[in-house]
Design an enzyme around this catalytic site. Structure first.
Site, mmCIF file in Angstrom:
data_model
loop_
_atom_site.group_PDB
_atom_site.id
_atom_site.type_symbol
_atom_site.label_atom_id
_atom_site.label_comp_id
_atom_site.label_asym_id
_atom_site.label_seq_id
_atom_site.Cartn_x
_atom_site.Cartn_y
_atom_site.Cartn_z
ATOM 1 N N LEU A 30 -5.401 15.047 15.023
ATOM 2 C CA LEU A 30 -6.239 16.250 15.025
ATOM 3 C C LEU A 30 -6.331 16.898 13.645
ATOM 4 C CD1 LEU A 30 -4.870 17.752 18.346
ATOM 5 C CD2 LEU A 30 -6.782 16.188 18.014
ATOM 6 N N HIS A 31 -7.482 17.526 13.413
ATOM 7 C CA HIS A 31 -7.700 18.289 12.179
ATOM 8 C C HIS A 31 -8.363 19.607 12.544
ATOM 9 C CE1 HIS A 31 -11.779 16.900 12.664
ATOM 10 N NE2 HIS A 31 -11.383 15.633 12.605
ATOM 11 N N HIS A 34 -11.122 19.683 15.250
ATOM 12 C CA HIS A 34 -10.669 19.712 16.655
ATOM 13 C C HIS A 34 -10.134 21.097 17.020
ATOM 14 C CE1 HIS A 34 -9.900 15.359 15.568
ATOM 15 N NE2 HIS A 34 -10.638 15.218 16.647
ATOM 16 N N GLN A 145 -20.506 19.269 16.501
ATOM 17 C CA GLN A 145 -21.818 18.882 15.984
ATOM 18 C C GLN A 145 -21.704 17.728 14.968
ATOM 19 O OE1 GLN A 145 -24.829 19.582 16.819
ATOM 20 N NE2 GLN A 145 -25.848 18.625 15.069
ATOM 21 N N SER A 182 -12.911 14.696 9.302
ATOM 22 C CA SER A 182 -12.921 13.513 10.161
ATOM 23 C C SER A 182 -11.551 12.857 10.077
ATOM 24 C CB SER A 182 -13.988 12.531 9.667
ATOM 25 O OG SER A 182 -13.768 11.250 10.221
ATOM 26 N N SER A 183 -11.092 12.314 11.203
ATOM 27 C CA SER A 183 -9.810 11.596 11.179
ATOM 28 C C SER A 183 -9.893 10.415 10.210
ATOM 29 C CB SER A 183 -9.460 11.091 12.578
ATOM 30 O OG SER A 183 -9.502 12.165 13.488
#
Ligand code: PAF
Length: 278
Positions: A30-31, A34, A145, A182-183
Site C-alpha cells: 500500500l501507498h 490506497h 482514478q 503506484s506499487s
C-alpha cells in the site's frame, strides 16, 4: 482491527460491522493512493473493510505476478493507522477453488486502451471484484482514478449486474514532483524514477494547452507523445484522448476528454491519466 483469511471468518467479521460499510479492494504493498481511499471510506461510512489479494487472473503469464511487491506487516500497520475495521487476506484457494470456471466480463469497454494490450486483464479484475463484492456486501466501494479504465469497467459492471452499492472514484495521488503513486514505482532505478516524470509532465503540458484554448484531440495527444519521445529511457505504448465515459477515441474538437497513456520506463510499465474539461 480484525484480520481474517477464510470465507467463514469473513462472514462472521462482516456481520459484526455497523452499516454503512465502506470497502477498498487492494492488491497490497500500500501507498498514499490506497490510504486516501481508506480515509475517504472512513469519512463516509461507519465501518471500513479492506481486502489484500494479488489476483493471479488479472496478470498475463508474461506479467509480474511472481515479483509483485508484497509487505503484509507494513500494510496492516498502515491500514490500522488509517482506521480500518477489518482486513480480508484471502488465499488463492479461497478465491479460486478447484474447478473454478465462471467469469464476469464487461464486453465493450474492455476492448480499448489497456484492454487492447492486456486482453485477459479486465476479465480477471471484474471476476475477482464481483467475488469480493459478493462476499463483503459493502454499501460503498472506493476505487482510484489512477486506473481510469478499471474504474469505468467496474462502474459498468455495478450498473449491469445491479449491485446494491455506491461506486466512489477518488482522485489520483501524486508524489510532490508529479509522479502518480503506484506499487510498481518501486521497480524503478534512480535514473528511471527521474525519467518516469515524463508521464505526468506530458499530461500537465496537455492540460496547460487545453486551458490555453487547445481543443484538437490530435494536438493534445501529440503534446503528450512528444514529451515521452524526448525521454531516452521511456518507450510509449499508447497515448489516447478519449470520451471519459465510453472510452471511445476522439477525433476532432474536444469539450472534455480523458487523456491516458502507458509507457515502458526500462522494463516497468507505467500508466497515468488526466481528465480535462470537467
Ligand atoms: O486496482 C487493483 O489493485 C486491483 O485491480 C483490484 C481492484 C484490487 C482487483 O484485483
Amino acid at each position: 482491527m480484525k484480520v481474517v483469511i477464510t470465507a467463514d471468518e469473513l462472514k462472521k467479521g462482516i456481520a459484526e460491522l455497523n452499516r454503512p460499510l465502506g470497502f477498498v479492494p487492494t492488491m497490497g504493498f500500500l501507498h498514499e493512493g490506497h490510504l486516501s481511499l481508506v480515509r475517504k471510506a472512513r469519512a463516509e461510512n461507519r465501518t471500513v473493510a479492506v481486502s489484500i489479494f494479488a489476483n493471479p487472473t488479472q496478470f498475463a503469464p508474461d506479467e509480474d505476478l511472481e515479483n509483485y511487491p508484497r509487505d503484509i506487516d507494513r500494510d496492516l500497520e498502515l491500514l490500522s493507522g488509517a482506521g480500518t475495521d477489518l482486513v480480508w487476506i484471502p488465499t488463492v484457494g479461497v478465491m479460486y477453488p478447484e474447478n473454478f470456471q465462471t467469469w464476469v466480463e464487461v464486453e465493450e469497454l474492455t476492448k480499448v486502451l489497456e484492454g487492447s494490450y492486456r486482453p485477459t486483464h479486465f476479465r480477471g479484475v471484474t471476476t475477482v471484484v464481483a467475488k469480493l463484492f459478493n462476499a463483503v456486501r459493502p454499501d460503498r466501494v472506493y476505487f482510484g482514478q489512477k486506473d481510469a479504465q478499471q474504474a469505468a469497467v467496474v462502474s459498468q459492471m455495478v450498473r449491469d449486474l445491479s449491485y446494491p452499492l455506491e461506486m466512489v472514484v477518488c482522485p489520483i495521488v501524486r508524489e510532490p514532483d508529479g509522479l502518480a503513486m503506484s506499487s510498481r514505482n518501486t521497480y524503478l532505478s534512480a535514473p528511471e524514477r527521474q525519467a518516469a516524470l515524463c508521464l505526468s509532465s506530458g499530461l500537465f503540458k496537455a492540460r496547460d494547452a487545453f486551458l490555453g484554448g487547445e481543443r484538437s484531440a490530435q494536438k493534445l495527444r501529440d503534446i503528450v507523445r512528444q514529451e515521452i519521445e524526448n525521454e531516452p529511457l521511456a518507450e510509449l505504448q499508447y497515448v489516447s484522448c478519449a470520451d471519459p465515459e465510453t472510452l471511445a477515441e476522439l477525433k476532432n474538437e474536444v469539450e472534455n476528454c480523458l487523456i491516458s497513456l502507458a509507457v515502458f520506463v526500462g522494463k516497468t510499465r507505467l500508466i497515468d491519466n488526466i481528465i480535462l474539461g470537467k
